[in-house]
Design a protein around this motif. Sequence first.
Motif, short mmCIF file in Angstrom:
data_model
loop_
_atom_site.label_atom_id
_atom_site.label_comp_id
_atom_site.label_asym_id
_atom_site.label_seq_id
_atom_site.Cartn_x
_atom_site.Cartn_y
_atom_site.Cartn_z
N LEU A 242 0.61 -1.34 -0.09
CA LEU A 242 -0.34 -0.37 -0.26
C LEU A 242 0.80 1.57 0.27
CD1 LEU A 242 -2.86 -1.23 2.60
CD2 LEU A 242 -2.96 -0.64 0.32
N ARG A 243 0.76 2.20 -0.77
CA ARG A 243 1.49 4.19 -0.22
C ARG A 243 1.53 4.33 0.31
NH1 ARG A 243 3.34 4.44 -5.27
NH2 ARG A 243 2.38 3.54 -7.79
N THR A 244 2.41 4.29 0.88
CA THR A 244 2.80 5.19 2.25
C THR A 244 3.29 6.51 1.97
OG1 THR A 244 3.26 3.00 3.52
CG2 THR A 244 3.97 5.82 4.33
N TYR A 245 3.06 8.24 2.65
CA TYR A 245 2.96 8.92 2.33
C TYR A 245 3.89 9.95 3.53
CZ TYR A 245 1.09 8.85 -2.17
OH TYR A 245 0.62 8.45 -3.89
N GLN A 246 4.64 10.60 3.26
CA GLN A 246 5.35 11.23 4.21
C GLN A 246 4.24 13.07 4.45
OE1 GLN A 246 8.46 13.96 3.52
NE2 GLN A 246 9.89 13.42 5.85
N THR A 247 3.56 12.35 5.21
CA THR A 247 2.57 13.96 5.31
C THR A 247 2.35 14.75 6.34
OG1 THR A 247 1.05 12.36 6.02
CG2 THR A 247 0.66 12.05 4.41
N LEU A 248 2.04 16.52 6.04
CA LEU A 248 2.24 17.26 7.42
C LEU A 248 1.10 17.60 7.92
CD1 LEU A 248 4.26 19.43 8.44
CD2 LEU A 248 2.75 20.75 6.23
N THR A 249 1.07 17.16 9.48
CA THR A 249 -0.34 16.82 10.21
C THR A 249 0.18 18.26 11.12
OG1 THR A 249 0.45 15.22 11.49
CG2 THR A 249 -0.28 14.77 9.33
N GLU A 250 -0.85 18.10 12.20
CA GLU A 250 -1.14 19.21 13.24
C GLU A 250 0.18 18.77 14.29
OE1 GLU A 250 -4.91 21.80 13.63
OE2 GLU A 250 -5.40 19.17 13.49
N TYR A 251 0.77 17.50 14.28
CA TYR A 251 1.35 16.82 14.59
C TYR A 251 2.98 17.16 14.35
CZ TYR A 251 3.30 14.25 18.48
OH TYR A 251 3.84 13.79 19.69
N GLY A 252 3.07 18.02 13.21
CA GLY A 252 4.62 17.86 12.51
C GLY A 252 4.04 16.61 11.20
N ASN B 48 -2.98 3.76 3.08
CA ASN B 48 -4.37 3.17 3.09
C ASN B 48 -4.91 4.76 3.06
OD1 ASN B 48 -5.98 1.00 2.74
ND2 ASN B 48 -6.97 1.98 4.25
N SER B 49 -4.94 6.01 2.46
CA SER B 49 -5.37 7.01 2.86
C SER B 49 -6.10 7.08 1.13
CB SER B 49 -5.35 8.09 2.90
OG SER B 49 -5.90 9.10 3.25
N PHE B 50 -6.74 8.31 0.77
CA PHE B 50 -7.63 8.91 -0.10
C PHE B 50 -7.54 10.06 -1.03
CE2 PHE B 50 -11.10 5.59 0.59
CZ PHE B 50 -11.08 4.22 -0.24
N ILE B 51 -7.24 10.73 0.14
CA ILE B 51 -6.05 11.81 0.49
C ILE B 51 -4.76 11.78 0.61
CG2 ILE B 51 -8.66 12.74 0.69
CD1 ILE B 51 -7.35 13.29 3.91
N SER B 52 -4.19 11.43 1.17
CA SER B 52 -3.04 11.45 1.70
C SER B 52 -1.70 12.13 0.33
CB SER B 52 -1.64 10.62 1.82
OG SER B 52 -2.23 9.41 1.00
N SER B 53 -2.01 12.03 -0.84
CA SER B 53 -1.29 12.01 -1.82
C SER B 53 -1.86 14.03 -2.14
CB SER B 53 -1.67 11.20 -3.46
OG SER B 53 -2.81 12.03 -3.26
N ASN B 54 -2.17 14.37 -1.48
CA ASN B 54 -2.57 16.01 -1.46
C ASN B 54 -1.99 16.57 -0.04
OD1 ASN B 54 -5.42 14.75 -3.02
ND2 ASN B 54 -4.35 16.02 -3.78
N LEU B 55 -1.73 15.75 0.55
CA LEU B 55 -1.68 16.84 2.21
C LEU B 55 0.42 16.13 2.25
CD1 LEU B 55 -4.15 15.37 4.53
CD2 LEU B 55 -4.29 17.28 3.01
N THR B 56 0.98 15.42 0.97
CA THR B 56 2.33 15.19 1.28
C THR B 56 3.60 16.55 2.16
OG1 THR B 56 2.99 15.93 -0.85
CG2 THR B 56 2.26 14.12 -0.26
N ALA B 57 4.17 16.73 2.75
CA ALA B 57 5.38 17.14 2.81
C ALA B 57 5.57 17.79 2.17
CB ALA B 57 6.09 17.13 4.18
N SER B 58 6.30 17.70 1.27
CA SER B 58 6.77 18.31 -0.06
C SER B 58 5.59 18.60 -0.86
CB SER B 58 7.01 17.16 -1.24
OG SER B 58 7.61 17.61 -2.33
N LEU B 59 4.75 18.70 -0.96
CA LEU B 59 3.29 19.52 -1.28
C LEU B 59 3.15 20.75 -0.86
CD1 LEU B 59 1.92 19.67 -4.32
CD2 LEU B 59 -0.01 18.99 -2.98
#
Length: 508
Positions: A215-225, A231-242
């Motif tokens: 399953l695709r895994t992304y490095q994301t930017l969240t409210e916890y850094g 396993n997410s439909f939206i994580s590609s839009n929330l990557t730290a790089s983007l």
Amino acid sequence: MIRQRESSASIGWQSTEKNVNQPDPKGPVRWMVRLFKSISTFVLIFLEQGAVHGLIYLGKPFLHILEKLFWLTLVVVSLYFSVVLSFVSWERYQSKSTVVAIEKDHYYWNTSMPSLTICPLKRLHRPYLLNYCSKNGITNEEDQAELFDFLESLANSSFFNFDSIKHSAKVDQLLDVLQIHPESYMQVIYNLTRDLSRLDDTELRVRTQSNLEFLRTYQTLTEYGICYTTNSFISSNLTASLLLTGKQPPPDDFYSTRVVHNVRYGNLFDGDITYSFIGFEPPISIFYHSPYETLNIAKYQPLTNEAHEYETFSIEIVTTKDFKEDTTISQRGCRFHYESNLTHYSIYTKGICLQECRIQLAYKLCQCIPHFYPNPEGPRAKKVCHYKQLMKCFPRHQKLFLEFKENNNDKKGVPCYCEQNCVDSKVIIEHRQVLKHTQKLIGSIGGLIVVKRYPLVRFSRQLLFTFTDLLVSIGGTAGFFLGFSVLGMVEILYFFTLRLVWYIAGRR
């Protein structure tokens, strides 16, 4: 005699000439009378057509004035109720045209598994920091250690622990030397953090496996850094790089020769399905949530040094095929991901909308926003908080930021209206257990999702009152009270457009 006649004729001619040259004072009155007669004649002709029942009696000359008043009253009352009930139908179409139905044909469903977001406490990569310090002339080991501790605590800070940021007078000097301003806090942290999902060593990288598939895994930017989501439909839009650089990370060659899914589904005939999210060094925080959502910082998960197994059960809410095309946001009271009305994020979920509420609240109370939020450029950009402002202002309002309430007795709280997700799922943890000594066995820790039971019902958003139903309802109301129809409306339009033109032209 002849002279007298000539004189009389001369006087008469002068009198006639005087009448011709002087305007007739009764001319405008006659013109107004003729105009009124023409208009009244045209209106009487229209009334005789009977496009609306009852109007025909108003144009009959032999009826008594009381009879005409009687019919006029009936027409006005009927028109009133017709308009009122038509507006009721319009209001129903705008705000009550959709319903949430229960579906039970569970044999045909593919239910998505829950999503995991794991935030490691060890975020900064020390060799990156040492290299950064050496390039900027900071060679003292104590200074490097103080800077590392500060940035690491800043990277691990959020609304529940801003008062734990490690700082000193030396740190302020180092930040001045390195010219690290509040606006660049997150960018510096990102540059000093390795993307654990892209390590060259397959056994060390953060990854998600379901049997022999990935399953695709992304490095994301969240409210916890900076965290990692799978396993997410939206994580590609929330990557730290983007969110920090405006660019998506390049394609990962690791998945080029492997079977990869964005989201893992399961149905009744699949039996038990699992996936494991591994590759982390302890300690970590594990957040489980819907694959249509991001983590909720208000449900803070404590740090753990062991892997966890979650036996889950999900209930989904879906939409019918043409639901999104046939409705507006105000009609359905929910939004799809691409219907974002937010200023800091390009996609919409209810959780992200709540994040924007926290941004607005932080800017209102502290005149700045935390560093881990994406900040748009231009006039919409907001001031980013200095770490001292984070430590001073935010802990006083911790409950307000996390729950939008001042205290437990505050029932109203801070107004923050966010529409629901049109497509979503409710994740229920049926059983949880700690997987001890996992790190000794596989060299890392993480989370394991297990699905053993599938839903027998699910919710479906459906359009109940369509635009066609609206036309039928309004048409039926007009027909019931006024005897009105589409052809009747055409007659009225014809009479006051084309027929009016010919009437003015003299063809009566």
